[in-house]
Enzyme design. Structure first.
Site, PDB file in Angstrom:
ATOM      1  CB  SER A 186      -0.938  -0.063   1.209  1.00  0.00           C
ATOM      2  OG  SER A 186      -2.022   0.808   1.060  1.00  0.00           O
ATOM      3  NE  ARG A 258      -8.695   2.066  10.381  1.00  0.00           N
ATOM      4  CZ  ARG A 258      -7.517   1.674   9.945  1.00  0.00           C
ATOM      5  NH1 ARG A 258      -6.934   2.290   8.937  1.00  0.00           N
ATOM      6  NH2 ARG A 258      -6.904   0.651  10.504  1.00  0.00           N
ATOM      7  CG  ASP A 353      -6.376  -4.029  -3.415  1.00  0.00           C
ATOM      8  OD1 ASP A 353      -7.250  -3.170  -3.209  1.00  0.00           O
ATOM      9  OD2 ASP A 353      -5.193  -3.896  -3.056  1.00  0.00           O
ATOM     10  CG  HIS A 386      -5.631  -2.412   0.131  1.00  0.00           C
ATOM     11  ND1 HIS A 386      -4.670  -2.384  -0.861  1.00  0.00           N
ATOM     12  CD2 HIS A 386      -5.172  -1.588   1.105  1.00  0.00           C
ATOM     13  CE1 HIS A 386      -3.695  -1.561  -0.504  1.00  0.00           C
ATOM     14  NE2 HIS A 386      -3.977  -1.074   0.684  1.00  0.00           N
ATOM     15  CG  ASP A 387      -6.762  -4.370   5.421  1.00  0.00           C
ATOM     16  OD1 ASP A 387      -5.960  -3.500   5.023  1.00  0.00           O
ATOM     17  OD2 ASP A 387      -7.532  -4.195   6.385  1.00  0.00           O
TER      18      ASP A 387
END
Lengths: 410, 410
Positions: A186, A258, A353, A386-387
């Site tokens: 990232s 967030r 992602d 993504h994570d």
């Protein structure tokens, strides 16, 4: 290299920036402190002490502190060092447990240690908190050099290139001429690419993961909307909130920011599997506007966790740095920029992602190869989005191990 | 049917709810008022005048006004009526120009009129503002029946089923026994499905577009984060802001909520093609934290547009209704719920929709067919994402025309 900075012992005044101090009482108790395993210890480099650091965006800083941790032993010739670059809300604590002053366990804990993929019997692993961050490196919550308060909203805009320049200072200070590998996901992957372009002779392997050559309009859209949520919080107060009482500050705005990003870090599929339409407050009797589904509690939980450890102004600054990320800027375009890279590149995408879609990693490899570069694409096969670069450690480890064996490693 | 409500002439006190009045001065001048073409005229039905409307979520309303427009002429036997159901920020103005009191042109203007797909020489087309909305139908900005102020945050939670029940009152009042077709996209499509389930004998064709049988966790995640952005705005003031001065009110919070949703309505690909990394404030000299890329200005523009015409409390209420949408609730599961539908169903997905992905429309058709239902899936092939149901009018028109020919239409 002695002129560019001094390695200093942990400075307790710096170890807890005022922002952290103000909120330390709200940190959850996370058990008795034990030394991290494998060992890592936060250290600090003071740099740009006697000279001005002119940032890419025109701002200036001086007396910059870089917080970092290391694992393993540096070879006498400095050849066995690996730099890990952290993502937006990560920090220098890539391995080890949580503890006082360190709210989170290492973000790649399982990969670092004796006999592990990043084998500390073999490699000297380094991770530094980025410029503009809030875990020890100089950022908005840091005291100004004149000690007349903290930077706050007066902190200049930083770019990924500025982060990399502070890391180069650290490499100089540690006596690392070139990195055996620079690795990160990232925002960390953005730093990896800039390392290859800015210091092609100082990197021998690049592993950018779930990242991009330049932020897309959609990425900018998400991050910039999060920034507007922070600015919407009256407690943000134009960025000047460091004298707020404990528990106060722009927490609600940061939590909403967030929440936005947390959705983009994961996937529809996993949210459905994990939460479906499960309710927190049951849908019986009177329906309430603020009754929650479980997915809302999950997002609130991630917001709550972040506000306990992260400074809203750092969130603004680092998301802006990601939006500004464009390796082609001022370099005659993407192909010319990537043409500067000399090290082999393993670009890793995540199958699911949606925030930094894998086509961006594939495109990197395509252009590098068109230039004759040694570049390869590999994929983390995961439903997590993504994570996955933080969650699928077995796959990440396998890819890293392969690259370190095949690449130009010691 | 006279007992269930009265068709009343446009009531100027209702035509501009206090919220709209407060902001009328901020509406952009959109040229001289001309009659809409094809003709449509906002009318109002007062219903639940003498009895209590107990909502699905337990709340109660009385004296509910439904704002609606019609195009064409109702056949003497009431057989040629088509109901259009609008999406979140749409309203009864499905066709016609913008003008005073009507800030937007018709959301399906190109499809409605003499000789058009929804041929007003043949069909009587009806569109009503949903319950809880802010364009004429009773919602949070409406005066309470006792005229002691507006509902504000005291407006009860509504569901898609409540919306459909008010539409059924309208059908009764207009003398429409069954609809030749009920058609709508997104939240409109949710109403279409509920029509088929709640009033199976009153619909002869259902066309749900870019919608779902039940909101997923990801959809809830996005909408609920938008709601939290509104609540974060101090000007939201717990939902009681109707005495705010013109230009004041929770505009910044609503704009951020809109920015979040606007991203999900479109696609990475189209954002890249349209905006790329183009800048509003050029990246030269000093980089500013709040300098914008063009995509940010685009999102701000959409936020600005919405706050001029939409009530934040309606946004809360209608997005909550979408999160609560679940056709299986209280009906013994999805299969049993869909088993109630008797009309043929054309479920339309959008190839690039990431918010209401096409698999949801396909799943609807799969379950309907497994029950022996006459259901077909069709796809809008578009790069534009969810909003394609408002943008790709040629494709939408072709699909609608086909369904009206093949379906159980007059």
């Amino acid at each position: 290299m002695a002129d560019i900075g001094d390695l200093v012992e942990a400075d307790s005044a710096l170890e807890q920036p005022s922002w952290t101090r103000a909120h330390a009482s709200t940190l959850p108790a996370s058990g008795a402190w034990r030394p991290s395993d494998p060992p890592g210890e936060r250290q600090f480099l003071r740099t740009f002490v006697d000279r001005t650091f002119v940032l890419e965006g025109g701002g200036q800083l001086s007396d910059v502190t870089v917080a970092f941790e290391t694992w393993g032993t540096l070879a006498p010739d400095g050849s066995n060092a690996i730099l890990l670059c952290h993502a937006l809300t990560g920090d220098a604590h890539a391995a080890g447990r949580a503890g006082p002053g360190q709210p989170t366990p290492g973000w790649w804990d399982g990969l670092i240690g004796p006999g592990r993929v990043l084998d500390t019997d073999r490699f000297f692993v380094v991770c530094a908190n980025v410029l503009g961050g809030c875990q020890g490196t100089t950022g908005p919550a840091s005291p100004r050099p004149d000690r007349l308060g903290v930077y706050g909203a007066g902190f200049p805009v930083v770019t990924v290139r500025d982060m990399v320049r502070t890391q180069a200072r650290l490499a100089d200070a540690l006596g690392i001429g070139s990195w055996a590998a620079v690795v990160g996901g990232s925002m960390g992957g953005m730093q990896v690419l800039e390392w290859g372009i800015m210091f092609p002779e100082r990197v021998r392997l690049l592993v950018p993961i779930a990242t991009c050559a330049a932020a897309t309009a959609q990425q900018i859209a998400y991050w910039s909307t999060g920034r507007r949520a922070i600015a919407l919080d009256p407690a943000w107060h134009g960025g000047d909130y460091y004298d707020a009482a404990p528990g106060e500050g722009p927490h609600r705005g940061l939590a909403v920011a967030r929440m936005i990003s947390q959705i983009t870090f994961r996937t529809d599929r996993v949210f459905t599997a994990r939460f479906g339409r499960d309710e927190v407050e049951p849908l019986s009797g009177q329906f309430g506007m603020w009754d929650r589904f479980q997915v809302e509690r999950y997002l609130e939980h991630h917001g709550d966790k972040l506000i306990r450890r992260f400074d809203a102004n750092s969130y603004l600054l680092l998301t802006k740095a990601m939006d500004l990320h464009d390796i082609s800027r001022g370099r005659g375009g993407l192909t010319a920029a990537l043409g500067r890279i000399q090290a082999p590149v393993l670009a890793v995408g995540v199958s699911s992602d949606t925030l930094y879609p894998k086509y961006q990693s594939q495109e990197l490899v395509r252009v590098l190869r068109s230039q004759g570069g040694a570049a390869r694409y590999a994929e983390i096969d995961s439903p997590h989005g993504h994570d996955a670069f933080l969650l699928e450690l077995e796959q990440v480890g396998r890819l890293l191990a392969g690259a370190l064996e095949e690449g130009d490693s010691p």
